[in-house]
Design a protein around this motif. Structure first.
Motif, PDB file in Angstrom:
ATOM      1  N   LEU A  68      36.683  25.803  40.021  1.00  0.00           N
ATOM      2  CA  LEU A  68      36.498  26.956  39.138  1.00  0.00           C
ATOM      3  C   LEU A  68      36.649  28.254  39.922  1.00  0.00           C
ATOM      4  O   LEU A  68      36.140  28.382  41.031  1.00  0.00           O
ATOM      5  CB  LEU A  68      35.118  26.932  38.486  1.00  0.00           C
ATOM      6  CG  LEU A  68      34.835  25.829  37.466  1.00  0.00           C
ATOM      7  CD1 LEU A  68      33.416  25.973  36.929  1.00  0.00           C
ATOM      8  CD2 LEU A  68      35.844  25.848  36.338  1.00  0.00           C
ATOM      9  N   MET A  69      37.363  29.209  39.329  1.00  0.00           N
ATOM     10  CA  MET A  69      37.458  30.535  39.927  1.00  0.00           C
ATOM     11  C   MET A  69      36.088  31.234  39.838  1.00  0.00           C
ATOM     12  O   MET A  69      35.277  30.914  38.963  1.00  0.00           O
ATOM     13  CB  MET A  69      38.518  31.363  39.201  1.00  0.00           C
ATOM     14  CG  MET A  69      39.931  30.848  39.407  1.00  0.00           C
ATOM     15  SD  MET A  69      40.443  31.000  41.124  1.00  0.00           S
ATOM     16  CE  MET A  69      42.180  30.556  41.007  1.00  0.00           C
ATOM     17  N   PRO A  70      35.827  32.209  40.711  1.00  0.00           N
ATOM     18  CA  PRO A  70      34.491  32.837  40.753  1.00  0.00           C
ATOM     19  C   PRO A  70      34.060  33.491  39.445  1.00  0.00           C
ATOM     20  O   PRO A  70      32.860  33.594  39.173  1.00  0.00           O
ATOM     21  CB  PRO A  70      34.646  33.894  41.863  1.00  0.00           C
ATOM     22  CG  PRO A  70      35.730  33.373  42.738  1.00  0.00           C
ATOM     23  CD  PRO A  70      36.687  32.673  41.811  1.00  0.00           C
ATOM     24  N   ASN A  71      35.013  33.926  38.621  1.00  0.00           N
ATOM     25  CA  ASN A  71      34.650  34.628  37.389  1.00  0.00           C
ATOM     26  C   ASN A  71      34.370  33.693  36.219  1.00  0.00           C
ATOM     27  O   ASN A  71      33.858  34.135  35.185  1.00  0.00           O
ATOM     28  CB  ASN A  71      35.747  35.618  36.996  1.00  0.00           C
ATOM     29  CG  ASN A  71      37.060  34.926  36.627  1.00  0.00           C
ATOM     30  OD1 ASN A  71      37.282  33.769  36.976  1.00  0.00           O
ATOM     31  ND2 ASN A  71      37.935  35.638  35.934  1.00  0.00           N
ATOM     32  N   TRP A  72      34.711  32.400  36.349  1.00  0.00           N
ATOM     33  CA  TRP A  72      34.805  31.529  35.176  1.00  0.00           C
ATOM     34  C   TRP A  72      33.482  31.394  34.414  1.00  0.00           C
ATOM     35  O   TRP A  72      33.475  31.342  33.187  1.00  0.00           O
ATOM     36  CB  TRP A  72      35.321  30.139  35.565  1.00  0.00           C
ATOM     37  CG  TRP A  72      35.850  29.395  34.370  1.00  0.00           C
ATOM     38  CD1 TRP A  72      37.106  29.429  33.856  1.00  0.00           C
ATOM     39  CD2 TRP A  72      35.080  28.564  33.485  1.00  0.00           C
ATOM     40  NE1 TRP A  72      37.187  28.658  32.711  1.00  0.00           N
ATOM     41  CE2 TRP A  72      35.957  28.120  32.460  1.00  0.00           C
ATOM     42  CE3 TRP A  72      33.753  28.150  33.458  1.00  0.00           C
ATOM     43  CZ2 TRP A  72      35.556  27.286  31.440  1.00  0.00           C
ATOM     44  CZ3 TRP A  72      33.348  27.314  32.419  1.00  0.00           C
ATOM     45  CH2 TRP A  72      34.236  26.889  31.424  1.00  0.00           C
ATOM     46  N   LYS A  73      32.368  31.332  35.087  1.00  0.00           N
ATOM     47  CA  LYS A  73      31.078  31.169  34.403  1.00  0.00           C
ATOM     48  C   LYS A  73      30.412  32.494  34.058  1.00  0.00           C
ATOM     49  O   LYS A  73      29.273  32.516  33.587  1.00  0.00           O
ATOM     50  CB  LYS A  73      30.133  30.300  35.234  1.00  0.00           C
ATOM     51  CG  LYS A  73      30.538  28.828  35.213  1.00  0.00           C
ATOM     52  CD  LYS A  73      29.407  27.913  35.609  1.00  0.00           C
ATOM     53  CE  LYS A  73      29.770  26.472  35.332  1.00  0.00           C
ATOM     54  NZ  LYS A  73      28.661  25.538  35.636  1.00  0.00           N
ATOM     55  N   HIS A  74      31.146  33.587  34.242  1.00  0.00           N
ATOM     56  CA  HIS A  74      30.598  34.900  33.908  1.00  0.00           C
ATOM     57  C   HIS A  74      31.247  35.511  32.669  1.00  0.00           C
ATOM     58  O   HIS A  74      30.675  36.407  32.047  1.00  0.00           O
ATOM     59  CB  HIS A  74      30.748  35.847  35.095  1.00  0.00           C
ATOM     60  CG  HIS A  74      29.907  35.465  36.270  1.00  0.00           C
ATOM     61  ND1 HIS A  74      28.568  35.795  36.368  1.00  0.00           N
ATOM     62  CD2 HIS A  74      30.202  34.753  37.374  1.00  0.00           C
ATOM     63  CE1 HIS A  74      28.080  35.315  37.488  1.00  0.00           C
ATOM     64  NE2 HIS A  74      29.048  34.674  38.126  1.00  0.00           N
ATOM     65  N   LEU A  75      32.427  35.041  32.298  1.00  0.00           N
ATOM     66  CA  LEU A  75      33.107  35.583  31.118  1.00  0.00           C
ATOM     67  C   LEU A  75      34.099  34.558  30.572  1.00  0.00           C
ATOM     68  O   LEU A  75      34.577  33.688  31.306  1.00  0.00           O
ATOM     69  CB  LEU A  75      33.833  36.888  31.457  1.00  0.00           C
ATOM     70  CG  LEU A  75      34.856  36.903  32.602  1.00  0.00           C
ATOM     71  CD1 LEU A  75      36.233  36.434  32.146  1.00  0.00           C
ATOM     72  CD2 LEU A  75      34.972  38.306  33.178  1.00  0.00           C
ATOM     73  N   PRO A  76      34.387  34.621  29.271  1.00  0.00           N
ATOM     74  CA  PRO A  76      35.383  33.729  28.690  1.00  0.00           C
ATOM     75  C   PRO A  76      36.792  34.190  29.099  1.00  0.00           C
ATOM     76  O   PRO A  76      37.295  35.196  28.601  1.00  0.00           O
ATOM     77  CB  PRO A  76      35.185  33.874  27.178  1.00  0.00           C
ATOM     78  CG  PRO A  76      33.895  34.603  26.999  1.00  0.00           C
ATOM     79  CD  PRO A  76      33.728  35.437  28.231  1.00  0.00           C
ATOM     80  N   VAL A  77      37.398  33.475  30.016  1.00  0.00           N
ATOM     81  CA  VAL A  77      38.731  33.823  30.499  1.00  0.00           C
ATOM     82  C   VAL A  77      39.740  33.622  29.370  1.00  0.00           C
ATOM     83  O   VAL A  77      39.679  32.640  28.625  1.00  0.00           O
ATOM     84  CB  VAL A  77      39.105  32.952  31.715  1.00  0.00           C
ATOM     85  CG1 VAL A  77      40.554  33.198  32.133  1.00  0.00           C
ATOM     86  CG2 VAL A  77      38.158  33.232  32.874  1.00  0.00           C
ATOM     87  N   GLY A  78      40.671  34.558  29.217  1.00  0.00           N
ATOM     88  CA  GLY A  78      41.686  34.431  28.176  1.00  0.00           C
ATOM     89  C   GLY A  78      42.914  35.247  28.501  1.00  0.00           C
ATOM     90  O   GLY A  78      42.958  35.973  29.501  1.00  0.00           O
ATOM     91  N   TYR A  79      43.922  35.113  27.653  1.00  0.00           N
ATOM     92  CA  TYR A  79      45.132  35.928  27.789  1.00  0.00           C
ATOM     93  C   TYR A  79      45.630  36.296  26.399  1.00  0.00           C
ATOM     94  O   TYR A  79      45.342  35.606  25.418  1.00  0.00           O
ATOM     95  CB  TYR A  79      46.229  35.202  28.583  1.00  0.00           C
ATOM     96  CG  TYR A  79      46.839  34.014  27.868  1.00  0.00           C
ATOM     97  CD1 TYR A  79      47.982  34.150  27.061  1.00  0.00           C
ATOM     98  CD2 TYR A  79      46.283  32.741  27.998  1.00  0.00           C
ATOM     99  CE1 TYR A  79      48.530  33.071  26.407  1.00  0.00           C
ATOM    100  CE2 TYR A  79      46.833  31.660  27.338  1.00  0.00           C
ATOM    101  CZ  TYR A  79      47.962  31.819  26.546  1.00  0.00           C
ATOM    102  OH  TYR A  79      48.497  30.742  25.883  1.00  0.00           O
ATOM    103  N   HIS A  80      46.358  37.391  26.326  1.00  0.00           N
ATOM    104  CA  HIS A  80      46.909  37.855  25.057  1.00  0.00           C
ATOM    105  C   HIS A  80      48.236  37.147  24.827  1.00  0.00           C
ATOM    106  O   HIS A  80      49.174  37.290  25.615  1.00  0.00           O
ATOM    107  CB  HIS A  80      47.110  39.366  25.090  1.00  0.00           C
ATOM    108  CG  HIS A  80      47.229  39.986  23.741  1.00  0.00           C
ATOM    109  ND1 HIS A  80      46.206  40.709  23.160  1.00  0.00           N
ATOM    110  CD2 HIS A  80      48.228  39.974  22.843  1.00  0.00           C
ATOM    111  CE1 HIS A  80      46.596  41.121  21.960  1.00  0.00           C
ATOM    112  NE2 HIS A  80      47.818  40.687  21.746  1.00  0.00           N
ATOM    113  N   GLY A  81      48.321  36.360  23.752  1.00  0.00           N
ATOM    114  CA  GLY A  81      49.517  35.574  23.466  1.00  0.00           C
ATOM    115  C   GLY A  81      50.486  36.309  22.563  1.00  0.00           C
ATOM    116  O   GLY A  81      50.367  37.505  22.318  1.00  0.00           O
TER     117      GLY A  81
END
Length: 405
Positions: free
Chosen positions: A142-155
């Motif tokens: 897991l990347m360091p940010n993964w449990k701090h925010l819902p990772v996403g991208y604009h499709g």
């Protein structure tokens, strides 16, 4: 209990009543329908005899897709749902309403709403850990940010397509084993089994929606197949994330299950550790007990459990808007790949075959690592409903065609 034959014991009982947009051979105009059992109720025809002229909700129900109804907001959604349930259970209406039913087998389904924006998240810890282990075997999964925010991208909203649309194998740039860039058809075409959320009520730019505002803005749920070109993705994604590997097509189900129909499917969401920041905290933290099924041609290869998603749909919506981004009717966001802890619960073929190193044998004896031309993938799901009934979300299916040119 509905007076419609076969509806009571159906996955599409009166406790479900998903919305879609359909046409028929005799009437090619697109209009809103509601599924009850193996029948489709023509909602446009139902409201045509309305005794409330000028009613904005009736006008929305007479539209050629769901977008105006999405904009009407939760009070209208609940009122319409109650009226439909009454019409399909009270025998007083049987004679008139039965004339407005058409067998599902005789309708053509279309895109249920006009997509505004599309965001895809990455919210299953099991999926994220699996992918991390495949691509970074010597590092932290897991990347360091993964449990701090819902990772996403604009499709890309313009390539959301309805279930049943054929998918042309994408071409793009990828890297050879020797590290040289080449162009050609994707060689590692994959799927991602996801759950999508259709936004209805808008919010103004510069404001944000809290997790507790989820039900005030989200109309309903569809199943999603986020087709993914893994070899293109591996070369292009650094440092800005998915682009051409995802934007060629994303398939969604044509039946939108109202959020209200899933009230009995709420389950406690996984405990989050470390604690999240205040804007992501929920007063009632829950997910939905959906069991997905992934069929590769005619073989069921996976049953991912949605109830184990680390980030909830309410948190995803809150994060999507926390910077002041506005919501519009028809905005759409997907959960990211749904995977569980077991091998037969993995929601992508990347995970299922462990990067292609563990091939899958299908029922006909053929062996697969990734999709070949002619393959069909179908994702379905069930959920508990009220009074012990089971609800079935509308499936999403697509067949792979050869690359163009």
């Amino acid at each position: 209990m509905s007076w419609v034959d076969g509806a009571t014991d159906s996955l599409y009982s009166v406790h479900h009543l998903p919305y879609g947009v359909f046409s028929t051979k005799d009437d090619t105009s697109r209009r809103i329908g509601v599924r009850i059992g193996d029948q489709v109720l023509d909602v446009r025809a139902l409201v045509a005899g309305s005794t409330c002229p000028g009613c904005t909700t009736c006008a929305a129900l007479g539209a050629d897709d769901l977008t105006p109804l999405l904009a009407a907001g939760p009070e209208a959604w609940s009122k319409v749902r109650g009226q439909l349930q009454e019409a399909l259970t009270d025998t007083e209406y049987k004679a008139s309403v039965s004339q407005l039913l058409t067998p599902v087998a005789r309708v053509t389904m279309h895109m249920p709403f006009t997509p505004a924006d599309y965001v895809d998240f990455y919210s299953s810890e099991h999926h994220a850990v699996n992918v991390g282990k495949i691509f970074r075997p010597d590092g932290e999964p897991l990347m360091p940010n993964w449990k701090h925010l819902p990772v996403g991208y604009h499709g890309r909203a313009g390539t959301l397509v309805p279930s049943g649309t054929d998918i042309v194998r994408p071409s793009g740039q990828r890297r050879t084993p020797e590290g040289e860039p080449v162009f050609g058809p994707c060689a590692r075409l994959d799927i991602e089994a996801e759950v999508g959320f259709v936004v209805g009520a808008p919010s103004p730019m510069g404001s944000s929606v809290s997790p507790d505002g989820f039900t005030e803005h989200v109309f309903g749920v569809v199943l999603v197949n986020d087709w993914s070109a893994r070899d293109i993705q591996a070369w292009e994604y650094q440092p800005l994330g998915p682009f051409l590997a995802k934007s060629f097509a994303t398939s969604i189900g044509t039946w939108v299950t109202p959020l209200e129909a899933l009230a009995a499917a709420r389950v406690p969401a996984p405990v989050q550790e470390p604690a999240v920041l205040p804007y992501l905290k929920e007063s009632d933290r829950y997910g939905y007990d959906l069991t997905l099924s992934v069929k590769w041609n005619d073989t069921e290869v996976s049953r991912p459990p949605f109830g184990q998603m680390y980030w909830t749909p309410a948190q995803q919506l809150a994060h999507l808007t926390v910077n002041g981004a506005a919501l519009r009717p028809g905005d759409f966001y997907a959960s990211g790949t749904v995977s569980g802890p077991e091998k037969d619960q993995r929601g992508s073929f990347l995970e299922l075959t462990w990067g292609g190193s563990e091939p899958v044998t299908l029922a006909d004896g053929s062996i697969r690592t990734f999709l070949v031309d002619g393959d069909t993938v179908t994702i379905s799901a069930t959920a508990p409903g009220p009074r012990g009934v089971t609800i079935g979300l509308g499936e999403v299916t697509g067949r792979i065609l050869p690359a163009a040119g």
